[in-house]
Each structure stands twice: as C-alpha cells, then as structure tokens.
Design an enzyme around this catalytic site. Sequence first.
Site, PDB file in Angstrom:
ATOM      1  N   GLU A  44     -24.195 -18.029  27.349  1.00  0.00           N
ATOM      2  CA  GLU A  44     -24.892 -18.818  26.341  1.00  0.00           C
ATOM      3  C   GLU A  44     -24.580 -20.299  26.524  1.00  0.00           C
ATOM      4  O   GLU A  44     -23.464 -20.675  26.881  1.00  0.00           O
ATOM      5  CB  GLU A  44     -24.490 -18.338  24.947  1.00  0.00           C
ATOM      6  N   CYS A  90     -23.108 -27.855  25.121  1.00  0.00           N
ATOM      7  CA  CYS A  90     -21.885 -27.067  25.190  1.00  0.00           C
ATOM      8  C   CYS A  90     -22.111 -25.995  26.247  1.00  0.00           C
ATOM      9  O   CYS A  90     -22.978 -25.128  26.090  1.00  0.00           O
ATOM     10  CB  CYS A  90     -21.629 -26.440  23.822  1.00  0.00           C
ATOM     11  N   CYS A  96     -14.099 -14.016  28.583  1.00  0.00           N
ATOM     12  CA  CYS A  96     -12.874 -14.801  28.762  1.00  0.00           C
ATOM     13  C   CYS A  96     -11.728 -13.818  28.953  1.00  0.00           C
ATOM     14  O   CYS A  96     -11.664 -12.797  28.265  1.00  0.00           O
ATOM     15  CB  CYS A  96     -12.620 -15.665  27.518  1.00  0.00           C
ATOM     16  N   CYS A 147      -7.777 -14.907  22.368  1.00  0.00           N
ATOM     17  CA  CYS A 147      -7.460 -15.598  21.120  1.00  0.00           C
ATOM     18  C   CYS A 147      -8.049 -14.776  19.973  1.00  0.00           C
ATOM     19  O   CYS A 147      -9.226 -14.392  20.024  1.00  0.00           O
ATOM     20  CB  CYS A 147      -8.017 -17.016  21.146  1.00  0.00           C
ATOM     21  N   CYS A 197     -11.437 -15.682  18.126  1.00  0.00           N
ATOM     22  CA  CYS A 197     -12.591 -16.090  18.950  1.00  0.00           C
ATOM     23  C   CYS A 197     -13.443 -14.894  19.366  1.00  0.00           C
ATOM     24  O   CYS A 197     -12.930 -13.910  19.901  1.00  0.00           O
ATOM     25  CB  CYS A 197     -12.084 -16.823  20.191  1.00  0.00           C
ATOM     26  N   CYS A 239     -19.101 -22.818  17.184  1.00  0.00           N
ATOM     27  CA  CYS A 239     -17.883 -22.631  17.988  1.00  0.00           C
ATOM     28  C   CYS A 239     -17.331 -21.234  17.807  1.00  0.00           C
ATOM     29  O   CYS A 239     -17.150 -20.774  16.685  1.00  0.00           O
ATOM     30  CB  CYS A 239     -16.759 -23.543  17.520  1.00  0.00           C
TER      31      CYS A 239
HETATM   32  N1  SAH Z   1     -11.607 -21.601  26.198  1.00  0.00           N
HETATM   33  C1  SAH Z   1     -11.592 -22.956  25.802  1.00  0.00           C
HETATM   34  C2  SAH Z   1     -12.958 -23.499  25.460  1.00  0.00           C
HETATM   35  C3  SAH Z   1     -13.893 -22.644  24.644  1.00  0.00           C
HETATM   36  S1  SAH Z   1     -13.612 -22.433  22.940  1.00  0.00           S
HETATM   37  C4  SAH Z   1     -10.635 -23.172  24.676  1.00  0.00           C
HETATM   38  O1  SAH Z   1     -10.140 -22.195  24.123  1.00  0.00           O
HETATM   39  O2  SAH Z   1     -10.326 -24.323  24.383  1.00  0.00           O
HETATM   40  C5  SAH Z   1     -14.087 -23.982  22.154  1.00  0.00           C
HETATM   41  C6  SAH Z   1     -13.340 -24.216  20.829  1.00  0.00           C
HETATM   42  O3  SAH Z   1     -13.808 -23.340  19.788  1.00  0.00           O
HETATM   43  C7  SAH Z   1     -11.844 -23.942  20.969  1.00  0.00           C
HETATM   44  O4  SAH Z   1     -11.079 -24.916  20.323  1.00  0.00           O
HETATM   45  C8  SAH Z   1     -11.714 -22.624  20.268  1.00  0.00           C
HETATM   46  O5  SAH Z   1     -10.398 -22.400  19.876  1.00  0.00           O
HETATM   47  C9  SAH Z   1     -12.684 -22.775  19.132  1.00  0.00           C
HETATM   48  N2  SAH Z   1     -13.051 -21.506  18.497  1.00  0.00           N
HETATM   49  C10 SAH Z   1     -13.051 -20.282  19.045  1.00  0.00           C
HETATM   50  N3  SAH Z   1     -13.441 -19.356  18.135  1.00  0.00           N
HETATM   51  C11 SAH Z   1     -13.715 -20.019  16.987  1.00  0.00           C
HETATM   52  C12 SAH Z   1     -14.200 -19.625  15.715  1.00  0.00           C
HETATM   53  N4  SAH Z   1     -14.506 -18.357  15.441  1.00  0.00           N
HETATM   54  N5  SAH Z   1     -14.386 -20.568  14.784  1.00  0.00           N
HETATM   55  C13 SAH Z   1     -14.123 -21.871  15.060  1.00  0.00           C
HETATM   56  N6  SAH Z   1     -13.677 -22.304  16.253  1.00  0.00           N
HETATM   57  C14 SAH Z   1     -13.465 -21.385  17.216  1.00  0.00           C
HETATM   58 FE1  SF4 Z   2     -11.084 -17.781  25.633  1.00  0.00          FE
HETATM   59 FE2  SF4 Z   2     -12.004 -18.025  23.133  1.00  0.00          FE
HETATM   60 FE3  SF4 Z   2      -9.406 -18.337  23.631  1.00  0.00          FE
HETATM   61 FE4  SF4 Z   2     -11.146 -20.198  24.450  1.00  0.00          FE
HETATM   62  S1  SF4 Z   2     -10.702 -19.656  22.319  1.00  0.00           S
HETATM   63  S2  SF4 Z   2      -9.440 -19.306  25.634  1.00  0.00           S
HETATM   64  S3  SF4 Z   2     -12.921 -18.895  24.976  1.00  0.00           S
HETATM   65  S4  SF4 Z   2     -10.587 -16.426  23.922  1.00  0.00           S
END
Ligand code: SAH
Ligand code: SF4
Length: 391
Positions: A115, A128, A135, A139, A142, A368
Amino acid sequence: MDAKAPITQDVMTIPRKLPDGPQNLIGLSRDQLRDALIAAGTSEKQAKMRASQIWQWIYHWGVRDFAQMTNLAKDYRAMLAETFVIAVPEVVTRQISEDGTRKYLCRIAGGHEVEVVYIPETDRGTLCISSQVGCTLTCSFCHTGTQKLVRNLTAAEIIGQVMLARDDLDEWPEPGAPTKQNRLLSNIVLMGMGEPLYNFESVRDAMKIAMDPHGIQLSRRRITLSTSGVVPEIARTAEEIGCQLAVSFHATTDEVRDRLVPINKRWNIETLLDALRVYPKVSNSERITFEYVMLDGINDSDNDARRLIKLIDGIPAKINLIPFNEWPGAPYKRSSNNRIRAFADIIYNAGYASPVRKPRGEDIMAACGQLKSATERARKSRAEIAADAGL
Ligand code: SAH
Ligand code: SF4
C-alpha cells in the site's frame, strides 16, 4: 472505519506485466544503466551519454515508451524496446478518502501487494511509501506487524511507488512549461509497510534516484526515513542517504519499549540514543523526529512525558505525537484528547516542537499503522497478537 464516509474506489488495471525476458530499467543506478546499455551493444564511448538521455526521459519527463525518446535514433529506440522495459508496480485499486488522502493498492512481482498513501496538505503533499511486504518485526500496536508474509521490495518497486503516484497526480512536467513551484508530491516518508533499514540497499538506491538532480529532484530534506531502531544501520543512513530521520520511540522505559517495539530487546533505549546523538552531525539534518504513539494507560502519563524530555536531552529533536489508530483486533486504545494535550504541553513547555499528527485517511484505513494488504491471508490470530504484546 466510518461506514458512512464517502469512499470512491475505482479499479485501474494497467496491464504492465513484466515479461520474463526484458530487463526493467527502473531502479538501476546511473552506472548500472550505462552498463546495461553496453551489455546490449551500445559502445562504451556512447553509453554514458545515452544513459543520461534515457535517465532524463524516464525520471524527468515520466516517459514509459521508448518510441517517445525523440533525441535517440529510431533504430536505437527499437533496440531498446526489444531489450528493456520501463515498468512500475501495477495499481490494483485506488481509494480516495473524504479528506483527499489517496491510498493505492499495488501489485508487485510474485502477486504480492503493498500500500502507498498520498496525503495532500495546503502547500505540499506527502507520499508515504512501503519498503517491504509486511514486516519481520512485531510491534504490538502496528497492523503491518501482524502480517506474516514478508519480502523486501526491490529498488524499482520502491521508486516505482513514487512514479505511479506522480502518474495518478498527473505531475510529470509538460515540455516547455515553467517549473512548478509547489509540487503536489513534494515530500516522501518511508513510513508505509516494513522496516526500511532491514532493506537498506534497495531503499538507498531508490532514494538516490528520487534525489537525482536530473530526474525527480526531491531534496534530501524532503525525504524522511522512519525506523523502529535498527541501530547498526543508522550511521550508514546518514552517510549513504543523508535524509531526515524519524525514530519510532514510543516508550520511556526499556520495560515498556520491549513490549511495544520488541527490537528494543536487541538495541535498548540507551544504545539507540547513542546512535541518534551523532546522526544530525553526520548527515547535516537539522532535527530528529521522535515518533510517539499515544496508547491509553500504557505510555501516556505525565511521568512518561518528563522522562522523554530527560532522555532526549542534547539531541536536536522534535516529537511527533501519533494518536493510536485502531485496527481490528488491536490490543490497545487511543489516549483521550485531553491526555494527548497534557502530554504535548509538557513537551512543548520544555522547548520542543510537539505536533500531534492528525490522522489522515482513516475512513479508508490509510492512517499510520493501519496498512496491511487486504488480500493477505497469512495473518496472526488475536491470541498471537496478545502474546506478542506480552498481555
Ligand atoms: N517500520 C518503520 C516505518 C513504518 S511505521 C517504523 O516502525 O518506524 C510508521 C510509523 O507509524 C511508526 O512510527 C509506527 O510506530 C507508527 N505506527 C504503527 N502502527 C500505528 C498505529 N496503529 N497507530 C499509530 N501509529 C502507528
Ligand atoms: Fe514493522 Fe510496524 Fe514495527 Fe514499523 S511499527 S517496525 S512497520 S511492525
């Protein structure tokens, strides 16, 4: 997701299938492009010049058809068309949110999907982009992290996302027209699916193409790479890409960060901060963005805000507060607006910019952390998500 939100969705099936034979020119560096032309029979003497011309057609003018490269001889164009293709990922669906945010679902080789989200603002627009399918990190807040299947995107697939968005926004320059001052696509953030620093070379090569002055021409200051904290690659990002850096910080103690961003077990807060302290100097970037997702009752107390300020002391920083975006099965809730405001005030009063990221495109699951290929079947169960979150 608001079922009443007007969603326009049109299906654009662009038959750009990559045949097995011809090599794709997208994603090659200038040197690789020149070598490919030599391998196809161009003389060494001519190759550099031809590579520059073709580069300009592809990345400055957005041309995909060799026949349109009118400063090349006709039979040379025919040779190129037989030997090479110029292919970007195929857009399967495009959704437009009521706030103007556009989400593209793109198909890449192997039938995988990623996406890409375009976020228009008054005086600029941010794309973006994704660096991986899924991934490998998990996390716990996420959505992408719940997707099991992963492959790294190629440099072509990464820069291709920028190109397909420019196609859709109709933003390639018209011959003879004055250069546009305000571009629709003026910024890139590597904040889509995947951990960009686990796909370092392809991300670097793609961003070098995006920054090249004879093509897409985006300044390194307009490119932000977000990492969860892959410490060994941070210095390399400064040296080899030189873009702005954002870090998914999200917690102020190792105990909480271990749960939210499990890579913290490998490189903890102190190790991460040591790497960040030297980053701005190496890359000349002004400030590091600390991303901080606001999770109700988990990381959003006044004490957290105060600890955060202490931790980042001495680092040129801004703190981007991200209200948690919910997704089906998510084990967290968004902090209340009052809590977010109180947290932001403490940070602001300590002298840091503390913008609260406004969720964009929520009605189309483009905000995000909501990205995940809809057709992806291999997903984790709720129990697995809860176990990963240590709940
Ligand atoms: N993998 C990278 C980039 C992608 S995520 C990283 O983790 O930095 C982009 C941003 O969105 C990151 O700061 C991530 O922590 C945040 N993010 C992920 N899931 C989210 C959610 N459900 N709500 C708000 N922010 C989120
Ligand atoms: Fe991967 Fe989501 Fe963690 Fe970013 S925030 S490193 S996309 S699992």
